[in-house]
Design a protein around this motif. Structure first.
Motif, PDB file in Angstrom:
ATOM      1  N   ARG A 159      24.815  94.396 -48.811  1.00  0.00           N
ATOM      2  CA  ARG A 159      23.961  93.870 -50.004  1.00  0.00           C
ATOM      3  C   ARG A 159      23.401  95.100 -50.801  1.00  0.00           C
ATOM      4  O   ARG A 159      23.052  95.047 -51.871  1.00  0.00           O
ATOM      5  CB  ARG A 159      23.137  92.600 -50.044  1.00  0.00           C
ATOM      6  CG  ARG A 159      21.755  93.070 -49.186  1.00  0.00           C
ATOM      7  CD  ARG A 159      21.238  91.685 -48.933  1.00  0.00           C
ATOM      8  NE  ARG A 159      21.894  90.829 -48.234  1.00  0.00           N
ATOM      9  CZ  ARG A 159      22.182  89.490 -48.802  1.00  0.00           C
ATOM     10  NH1 ARG A 159      22.006  89.509 -49.910  1.00  0.00           N
ATOM     11  NH2 ARG A 159      22.902  88.745 -48.008  1.00  0.00           N
ATOM     12  N   GLU A 160      23.238  96.210 -50.044  1.00  0.00           N
ATOM     13  CA  GLU A 160      22.453  97.397 -50.749  1.00  0.00           C
ATOM     14  C   GLU A 160      23.347  98.485 -50.827  1.00  0.00           C
ATOM     15  O   GLU A 160      23.014  99.692 -51.476  1.00  0.00           O
ATOM     16  CB  GLU A 160      21.409  97.817 -49.663  1.00  0.00           C
ATOM     17  CG  GLU A 160      20.157  96.809 -49.428  1.00  0.00           C
ATOM     18  CD  GLU A 160      19.466  96.597 -50.350  1.00  0.00           C
ATOM     19  OE1 GLU A 160      19.101  97.313 -51.312  1.00  0.00           O
ATOM     20  OE2 GLU A 160      18.726  95.273 -50.221  1.00  0.00           O
ATOM     21  N   ALA A 161      24.785  98.292 -50.405  1.00  0.00           N
ATOM     22  CA  ALA A 161      25.676  99.393 -50.741  1.00  0.00           C
ATOM     23  C   ALA A 161      26.172  99.814 -51.956  1.00  0.00           C
ATOM     24  O   ALA A 161      25.757  99.134 -53.082  1.00  0.00           O
ATOM     25  CB  ALA A 161      26.912  98.753 -49.751  1.00  0.00           C
TER      26      ALA A 161
ATOM     27  N   MET B 210      27.725  92.654 -54.258  1.00  0.00           N
ATOM     28  CA  MET B 210      29.002  93.447 -53.621  1.00  0.00           C
ATOM     29  C   MET B 210      29.964  92.662 -52.873  1.00  0.00           C
ATOM     30  O   MET B 210      29.604  91.653 -52.374  1.00  0.00           O
ATOM     31  CB  MET B 210      28.289  94.510 -52.794  1.00  0.00           C
ATOM     32  CG  MET B 210      27.213  95.406 -53.225  1.00  0.00           C
ATOM     33  SD  MET B 210      28.100  96.611 -54.395  1.00  0.00           S
ATOM     34  CE  MET B 210      29.412  97.441 -53.526  1.00  0.00           C
ATOM     35  N   LEU B 211      31.048  93.051 -53.309  1.00  0.00           N
ATOM     36  CA  LEU B 211      32.340  92.378 -52.626  1.00  0.00           C
ATOM     37  C   LEU B 211      33.041  93.393 -51.846  1.00  0.00           C
ATOM     38  O   LEU B 211      33.376  94.539 -52.215  1.00  0.00           O
ATOM     39  CB  LEU B 211      33.008  91.971 -53.641  1.00  0.00           C
ATOM     40  CG  LEU B 211      34.394  91.113 -53.211  1.00  0.00           C
ATOM     41  CD1 LEU B 211      34.893  90.025 -54.533  1.00  0.00           C
ATOM     42  CD2 LEU B 211      35.724  92.045 -52.760  1.00  0.00           C
TER      43      LEU B 211
ATOM     44  N   ASN C  46      25.094  84.097 -60.159  1.00  0.00           N
ATOM     45  CA  ASN C  46      23.662  84.850 -60.412  1.00  0.00           C
ATOM     46  C   ASN C  46      22.946  85.221 -59.419  1.00  0.00           C
ATOM     47  O   ASN C  46      22.310  86.020 -59.643  1.00  0.00           O
ATOM     48  CB  ASN C  46      23.156  83.716 -61.510  1.00  0.00           C
ATOM     49  CG  ASN C  46      24.032  83.545 -62.725  1.00  0.00           C
ATOM     50  OD1 ASN C  46      24.824  84.103 -63.130  1.00  0.00           O
ATOM     51  ND2 ASN C  46      23.411  82.584 -63.489  1.00  0.00           N
ATOM     52  N   ILE C  47      22.806  84.269 -58.193  1.00  0.00           N
ATOM     53  CA  ILE C  47      21.967  84.537 -57.212  1.00  0.00           C
ATOM     54  C   ILE C  47      22.643  85.165 -56.148  1.00  0.00           C
ATOM     55  O   ILE C  47      21.943  85.779 -55.352  1.00  0.00           O
ATOM     56  CB  ILE C  47      21.661  83.005 -56.565  1.00  0.00           C
ATOM     57  CG1 ILE C  47      20.403  83.401 -55.595  1.00  0.00           C
ATOM     58  CG2 ILE C  47      22.536  82.417 -55.782  1.00  0.00           C
ATOM     59  CD1 ILE C  47      19.609  82.102 -55.328  1.00  0.00           C
ATOM     60  N   GLY C  48      23.954  85.838 -56.486  1.00  0.00           N
ATOM     61  CA  GLY C  48      24.707  86.686 -55.500  1.00  0.00           C
ATOM     62  C   GLY C  48      25.392  86.117 -54.600  1.00  0.00           C
ATOM     63  O   GLY C  48      25.165  84.741 -54.196  1.00  0.00           O
ATOM     64  N   TYR C  49      26.339  86.653 -53.897  1.00  0.00           N
ATOM     65  CA  TYR C  49      26.964  86.310 -52.630  1.00  0.00           C
ATOM     66  C   TYR C  49      26.038  85.925 -51.463  1.00  0.00           C
ATOM     67  O   TYR C  49      25.174  86.839 -51.146  1.00  0.00           O
ATOM     68  CB  TYR C  49      27.988  87.298 -52.182  1.00  0.00           C
ATOM     69  CG  TYR C  49      29.280  87.707 -53.077  1.00  0.00           C
ATOM     70  CD1 TYR C  49      30.454  86.717 -53.138  1.00  0.00           C
ATOM     71  CD2 TYR C  49      29.186  88.703 -54.106  1.00  0.00           C
ATOM     72  CE1 TYR C  49      31.551  86.995 -53.791  1.00  0.00           C
ATOM     73  CE2 TYR C  49      30.293  88.801 -54.898  1.00  0.00           C
ATOM     74  CZ  TYR C  49      31.480  88.139 -54.586  1.00  0.00           C
ATOM     75  OH  TYR C  49      32.584  88.224 -55.509  1.00  0.00           O
ATOM     76  N   SER C  50      26.418  84.747 -50.755  1.00  0.00           N
ATOM     77  CA  SER C  50      25.876  84.745 -49.219  1.00  0.00           C
ATOM     78  C   SER C  50      24.479  84.873 -49.355  1.00  0.00           C
ATOM     79  O   SER C  50      23.917  85.669 -48.372  1.00  0.00           O
ATOM     80  CB  SER C  50      26.661  85.420 -48.562  1.00  0.00           C
ATOM     81  OG  SER C  50      27.960  85.484 -48.559  1.00  0.00           O
ATOM     82  N   ASN C  51      23.713  84.254 -50.289  1.00  0.00           N
ATOM     83  CA  ASN C  51      22.115  84.116 -50.092  1.00  0.00           C
ATOM     84  C   ASN C  51      21.940  83.690 -48.884  1.00  0.00           C
ATOM     85  O   ASN C  51      22.396  82.248 -48.515  1.00  0.00           O
ATOM     86  CB  ASN C  51      21.495  83.732 -51.293  1.00  0.00           C
ATOM     87  CG  ASN C  51      19.946  83.743 -51.290  1.00  0.00           C
ATOM     88  OD1 ASN C  51      19.240  82.987 -50.479  1.00  0.00           O
ATOM     89  ND2 ASN C  51      19.591  84.430 -52.023  1.00  0.00           N
ATOM     90  N   PRO C  52      20.999  84.259 -47.812  1.00  0.00           N
ATOM     91  CA  PRO C  52      20.849  83.867 -46.657  1.00  0.00           C
ATOM     92  C   PRO C  52      20.126  82.593 -46.300  1.00  0.00           C
ATOM     93  O   PRO C  52      20.282  81.606 -45.875  1.00  0.00           O
ATOM     94  CB  PRO C  52      19.958  84.744 -45.930  1.00  0.00           C
ATOM     95  CG  PRO C  52      20.049  86.184 -46.808  1.00  0.00           C
ATOM     96  CD  PRO C  52      20.630  85.848 -48.161  1.00  0.00           C
ATOM     97  N   GLU C  53      19.007  82.143 -47.455  1.00  0.00           N
ATOM     98  CA  GLU C  53      18.373  81.007 -47.705  1.00  0.00           C
ATOM     99  C   GLU C  53      19.288  79.719 -47.865  1.00  0.00           C
ATOM    100  O   GLU C  53      19.038  78.674 -47.396  1.00  0.00           O
ATOM    101  CB  GLU C  53      17.274  80.938 -48.422  1.00  0.00           C
ATOM    102  CG  GLU C  53      16.156  82.032 -48.116  1.00  0.00           C
ATOM    103  CD  GLU C  53      14.846  82.149 -48.977  1.00  0.00           C
ATOM    104  OE1 GLU C  53      14.394  80.864 -49.162  1.00  0.00           O
ATOM    105  OE2 GLU C  53      14.784  83.176 -49.689  1.00  0.00           O
TER     106      GLU C  53
ATOM    107  N   MET D 126      21.452  92.188 -58.326  1.00  0.00           N
ATOM    108  CA  MET D 126      21.805  93.548 -58.299  1.00  0.00           C
ATOM    109  C   MET D 126      20.759  94.606 -58.397  1.00  0.00           C
ATOM    110  O   MET D 126      19.851  94.609 -58.995  1.00  0.00           O
ATOM    111  CB  MET D 126      22.872  93.719 -59.638  1.00  0.00           C
ATOM    112  CG  MET D 126      23.289  95.149 -59.689  1.00  0.00           C
ATOM    113  SD  MET D 126      24.493  95.498 -60.974  1.00  0.00           S
ATOM    114  CE  MET D 126      23.643  95.018 -62.502  1.00  0.00           C
ATOM    115  N   THR D 127      20.980  95.605 -57.565  1.00  0.00           N
ATOM    116  CA  THR D 127      19.718  96.575 -57.415  1.00  0.00           C
ATOM    117  C   THR D 127      19.880  97.428 -58.424  1.00  0.00           C
ATOM    118  O   THR D 127      20.931  97.764 -59.163  1.00  0.00           O
ATOM    119  CB  THR D 127      19.818  97.606 -55.949  1.00  0.00           C
ATOM    120  OG1 THR D 127      21.046  98.048 -56.043  1.00  0.00           O
ATOM    121  CG2 THR D 127      19.927  96.312 -54.905  1.00  0.00           C
TER     122      THR D 127
END
Length: 451
Positions: free
Chosen positions: A3-5, A50-51, A70-77, A431-432
């Motif tokens: 997610r930071e890549a 990121m994918l 919108n909230i991104g891939y695979s949000n842990p919560e 997205m960062t």
């Protein structure tokens, strides 16, 4: 951590060997209509914006599952919320017996949706097309009328009714006959308004064309609803001008017509408001009914239809609902998604991303003659490519090349617009800043490469 890549192609180009093999299997097992060649990507995993594909190539995703992430891939919560619900039960048909998640989510949407009225009611379906179709069913039940007005450039889905509503008939080729009673007005596409018109003159022009429908197509007294995207998606990422919406709202009020906002793509914090219809409400032109889907479940299929109680309660028993509608797993995902989006100010994230990206796109527009227009709301932005700025002739060939060049540099882009000459910006709002700057550099490099 993915997610930071930043984007990186470890195989040099795509598809890599593992993806190439999987794509062969896809082509053998799945209908040709589902096997496009534009994106030779096979997903391995996704985090944030990121994918990563099956070969380990990393892509910055500016498509976002076409507005779903919108909230991104695979949000842990969200993952944990779905797991917790799965431990209890997967399914229950809400038309037969209730479950807590459905009721809680409906209460949350009743408090959030900017529909006209004081007391809202909400129910759920599984997709954007179902949400739009159900919004029309509600409008017909409430008004007792049969006809619907939609717009040029509209995309509302792929069911029989929503294919009829959708403007681009490539999405409906050979699929008729379609329902009667559907009439199309011209969407206020200000960039392509008659030459020399001011914005005010252009809006009056589009309103006059709309009013002609009552004389030439359907009497106003037969119209149940007008359905409008606050910001057109497939049509080219074109915002509906607020002054146009205000005039349209008055026409609807004067004629007893429901105004439906299709927020399937532009809802759930994408435009800098939780729902783009908040911009309408602030201008005194709130819609009667809102339909939304895509990002509300963070990738789990679910959609919502909301209106004031008296409108919703007009639907006869048995006419709404369905087996999977409001599935418990989907409700759990949607509840957690809304909680996160509000707690972490995803509307603010959208405005921040939108500001930075729009400024960058505007600078590119000044530098490169192929960019004719930059437009949008918050983090939902369209960049329209033309052959020259004077003629504004669409340039879909350039956009096709741009998408392929960016893909081979690790950036995923998708087109839009009736001519396919618009790049749609739908990056996950998590997205960062580093990813955003990397994406903008790839985007500009890909433009330069194809000039």
């Amino acid at each position: 951590m993915l997610r930071e890549a930043l984007p990186e192609l470890v195989t040099g180009s795509v598809p890599g060997p593992k993806a190439a093999e999987l794509l062969k299997r896809r082509d053998a097992a799945i209908p040709k209509a589902m096997c496009g060649t534009t994106y030779p990507i096979c997903m391995g995993r996704g985090e944030g914006a990121m994918l990563e594909d099956v070969d380990g190539n990393r892509f910055l995703d500016w498509i976002g599952g076409v507005g779903v992430l919108n909230i991104g891939y695979s949000n842990p919560e969200v993952v944990e919320a779905v797991k917790a619900q799965a431990d209890k039960y997967f399914h229950g048909i809400f038309n037969v017996y209730a479950h807590e998640g459905y009721v809680k989510l409906a209460e949350m949407f009743d408090e959030t949706m900017p529909c006209r009225g004081d007391k809202m009611k909400t129910y759920f379906a599984n997709s954007g097309a179902e949400a739009d179709e159900n919004a029309i069913k509600i409008a017909k039940a409430y008004t007792g009328r049969n006809n619907i007005i939609c717009f040029s450039g509209a995309f509302h889905g792929r069911t029989n009714l929503t294919m009829a509503l959708t403007a681009k008939k490539a999405y409906a080729l050979g699929m008729g006959p379609f329902p009667a009673g559907i009439y199309r007005a011209e969407f206020p596409y200000l960039y392509r308004a008659p030459k020399g018109y001011t914005e005010e003159e252009a809006i009056d022009y589009y309103i006059e064309k709309f009013l002609k429908l009552f004389d030439e197509a359907t009497p106003a007294s037969d119209v149940a609803a007008v359905i409008l995207e606050p910001l057109q998606g497939e049509g080219g990422f074109i915002p509906a001008p607020i002054e146009f919406v205000k005039k349209l709202r008055k026409i609807c009020d004067d004629n007893g017509i429901m105004l439906i906002a299709d927020e399937v793509q532009c809802g759930n914090c994408r435009t800098g408001k939780y729902f783009a219809s908040e911009y309408w409400k602030e201008a005194g032109a709130a819609p009667d009914i809102i339909a939304t889907a895509k990002s509300m479940g963070a990738g789990v299929p679910i959609s919502a239809i909301t209106a004031r109680a008296e409108v919703m309660d007009a639907a006869p028993a048995g006419t709404i609902g369905g087996t999977y509608c409001g599935n418990p797993l989907a409700c759990a995902a949607a509840i957690k998604t809304m909680e996160i989006m509000k707690a972490e100010d995803y509307c603010g994230k959208s405005m921040h991303i939108g500001k930075v990206v729009t400024e960058a796109f505007e600078k590119m527009k000044e530098k490169y003659s192929v960019i004719g227009d930059v437009r949008g709301l918050g983090g939902m932005i369209g960049v329209e490519f033309v052959k020259d700025k004077e003629s504004k002739e669409p340039n879909p060939e350039f956009v096709k090349q741009l998408i392929q060049s960016a893909l081979q540099k690790g950036l995923l882009l998708e087109n839009a617009g009736s001519a396919g000459n618009v790049i749609r910006f739908l990056a996950p709002l998590c997205m960062t800043d580093e990813q955003m700057e990397a994406g903008l550099k790839i985007f500009e490099d890909a433009i330069i490469e194809n000039l």
